[in-house]
Design a protein around this motif. Structure first.
Motif, PDB file in Angstrom:
ATOM      1  N   ALA A  53      70.113 -24.605 135.639  1.00 21.60           N
ATOM      2  CA  ALA A  53      70.246 -25.427 134.429  1.00 21.60           C
ATOM      3  C   ALA A  53      71.039 -26.693 134.727  1.00 21.60           C
ATOM      4  O   ALA A  53      72.022 -26.665 135.463  1.00 21.60           O
ATOM      5  N   ARG A  54      70.608 -27.803 134.153  1.00 22.49           N
ATOM      6  CA  ARG A  54      71.293 -29.082 134.341  1.00 22.49           C
ATOM      7  C   ARG A  54      72.606 -29.062 133.556  1.00 22.49           C
ATOM      8  O   ARG A  54      72.623 -28.791 132.352  1.00 22.49           O
ATOM      9  N   PRO A  55      73.729 -29.342 134.209  1.00 21.89           N
ATOM     10  CA  PRO A  55      75.006 -29.367 133.490  1.00 21.89           C
ATOM     11  C   PRO A  55      74.987 -30.438 132.406  1.00 21.89           C
ATOM     12  O   PRO A  55      74.529 -31.558 132.630  1.00 21.89           O
ATOM     13  N   SER A  56      75.452 -30.108 131.238  1.00 23.07           N
ATOM     14  CA  SER A  56      75.555 -31.074 130.145  1.00 23.07           C
ATOM     15  C   SER A  56      76.594 -30.591 129.152  1.00 23.07           C
ATOM     16  O   SER A  56      76.856 -29.396 129.041  1.00 23.07           O
ATOM     17  N   ALA A  57      77.182 -31.528 128.437  1.00 15.66           N
ATOM     18  CA  ALA A  57      78.213 -31.204 127.455  1.00 15.66           C
ATOM     19  C   ALA A  57      77.568 -30.889 126.107  1.00 15.66           C
ATOM     20  O   ALA A  57      76.536 -31.468 125.749  1.00 15.66           O
ATOM     21  N   PRO A  77      73.753 -31.413 121.946  1.00 14.95           N
ATOM     22  CA  PRO A  77      74.017 -32.014 123.255  1.00 14.95           C
ATOM     23  C   PRO A  77      74.704 -33.368 123.086  1.00 14.95           C
ATOM     24  O   PRO A  77      74.369 -34.124 122.176  1.00 14.95           O
ATOM     25  N   VAL A  78      75.664 -33.667 123.970  1.00 13.82           N
ATOM     26  CA  VAL A  78      76.361 -34.953 123.905  1.00 13.82           C
ATOM     27  C   VAL A  78      76.381 -35.662 125.257  1.00 13.82           C
ATOM     28  O   VAL A  78      77.213 -36.523 125.493  1.00 13.82           O
ATOM     29  N   GLY A  79      75.457 -35.288 126.132  1.00 14.38           N
ATOM     30  CA  GLY A  79      75.346 -35.991 127.402  1.00 14.38           C
ATOM     31  C   GLY A  79      76.044 -35.308 128.546  1.00 14.38           C
ATOM     32  O   GLY A  79      76.177 -34.087 128.574  1.00 14.38           O
ATOM     33  N   ASP A  80      76.505 -36.126 129.486  1.00  2.10           N
ATOM     34  CA  ASP A  80      77.150 -35.605 130.681  1.00  2.10           C
ATOM     35  C   ASP A  80      78.500 -34.980 130.351  1.00  2.10           C
ATOM     36  O   ASP A  80      79.143 -35.327 129.351  1.00  2.10           O
ATOM     37  N   ILE A  81      78.925 -34.079 131.222  1.00  2.91           N
ATOM     38  CA  ILE A  81      80.229 -33.446 131.058  1.00  2.91           C
ATOM     39  C   ILE A  81      81.298 -34.467 131.431  1.00  2.91           C
ATOM     40  O   ILE A  81      81.256 -35.046 132.520  1.00  2.91           O
ATOM     41  N   PRO A  82      82.264 -34.708 130.532  1.00  3.31           N
ATOM     42  CA  PRO A  82      83.299 -35.695 130.848  1.00  3.31           C
ATOM     43  C   PRO A  82      84.225 -35.173 131.945  1.00  3.31           C
ATOM     44  O   PRO A  82      84.522 -33.974 132.000  1.00  3.31           O
ATOM     45  N   LEU A  83      84.653 -36.068 132.807  1.00  2.00           N
ATOM     46  CA  LEU A  83      85.594 -35.693 133.856  1.00  2.00           C
ATOM     47  C   LEU A  83      86.980 -35.543 133.247  1.00  2.00           C
ATOM     48  O   LEU A  83      87.322 -36.207 132.287  1.00  2.00           O
ATOM     49  N   GLY A  84      87.775 -34.662 133.814  1.00  2.00           N
ATOM     50  CA  GLY A  84      89.140 -34.467 133.342  1.00  2.00           C
ATOM     51  C   GLY A  84      89.393 -33.016 133.010  1.00  2.00           C
ATOM     52  O   GLY A  84      88.550 -32.147 133.230  1.00  2.00           O
ATOM     53  N   ALA A  85      90.535 -32.764 132.477  1.00  2.00           N
ATOM     54  CA  ALA A  85      90.959 -31.399 132.169  1.00  2.00           C
ATOM     55  C   ALA A  85      90.540 -31.022 130.748  1.00  2.00           C
ATOM     56  O   ALA A  85      90.487 -31.867 129.864  1.00  2.00           O
ATOM     57  N   PHE A  86      90.303 -29.759 130.563  1.00  2.00           N
ATOM     58  CA  PHE A  86      89.997 -29.225 129.249  1.00  2.00           C
ATOM     59  C   PHE A  86      91.168 -28.382 128.750  1.00  2.00           C
ATOM     60  O   PHE A  86      91.017 -27.528 127.911  1.00  2.00           O
ATOM     61  N   GLY A  87      92.345 -28.605 129.314  1.00  2.00           N
ATOM     62  CA  GLY A  87      93.526 -27.840 128.955  1.00  2.00           C
ATOM     63  C   GLY A  87      93.933 -28.068 127.513  1.00  2.00           C
ATOM     64  O   GLY A  87      93.603 -29.085 126.905  1.00  2.00           O
TER      65      GLY A  87
END
Length: 107
Positions: A53-57, A77-87
């Motif tokens: 599966a294609r990674p997506s946010a 769906p909101v596009g690509d996964i944003p870089l950074g922490a999900f903390g």
């Protein structure tokens, strides 16, 4: 498939087709995911999103819980996964106080 999506008319719904969802997701043809999580542990089963599966946010737009504990979530769906922490954000003063009380009670 994208030509069919572009035509006017009723929404198309796919219910329980693990194979078709892979194809539609790869082609960015899914507008909304309605995912129901049942309160049971089976220990095995088919994954909703397979290895390729294609990674997506996804963004949660609605959620409710049935009287039997089924969590019904709607994601878009909101596009690509944003870089950074999900903390999580820094704990609140109330949470810090609760943690201090638990540490004191444990000794």
């Amino acid at each position: 498939m994208s030509a069919l999506k572009g035509q006017p008319g009723h929404d198309l719904q796919i219910i329980g087709s693990g194979n078709l969802i892979q194809t539609l997701q790869a082609a960015s043809l899914i507008d909304e995911y309605n995912i129901w999580t049942f309160p049971v542990v089976l220990g095995r089963g088919k994954r909703l999103f397979e290895k390729g599966a294609r990674p997506s946010a996804l963004r949660l737009v609605a959620s409710k819980v049935s009287t039997t504990g089924v969590v019904m979530s709607t994601y878009v769906p909101v596009g690509d996964i944003p870089l950074g922490a999900f903390g999580a954000a820094e704990p609140s003063a109330k949470e810090l106080s609760r943690r201090a009380k638990m540490a004191t009670d444990a000794t």
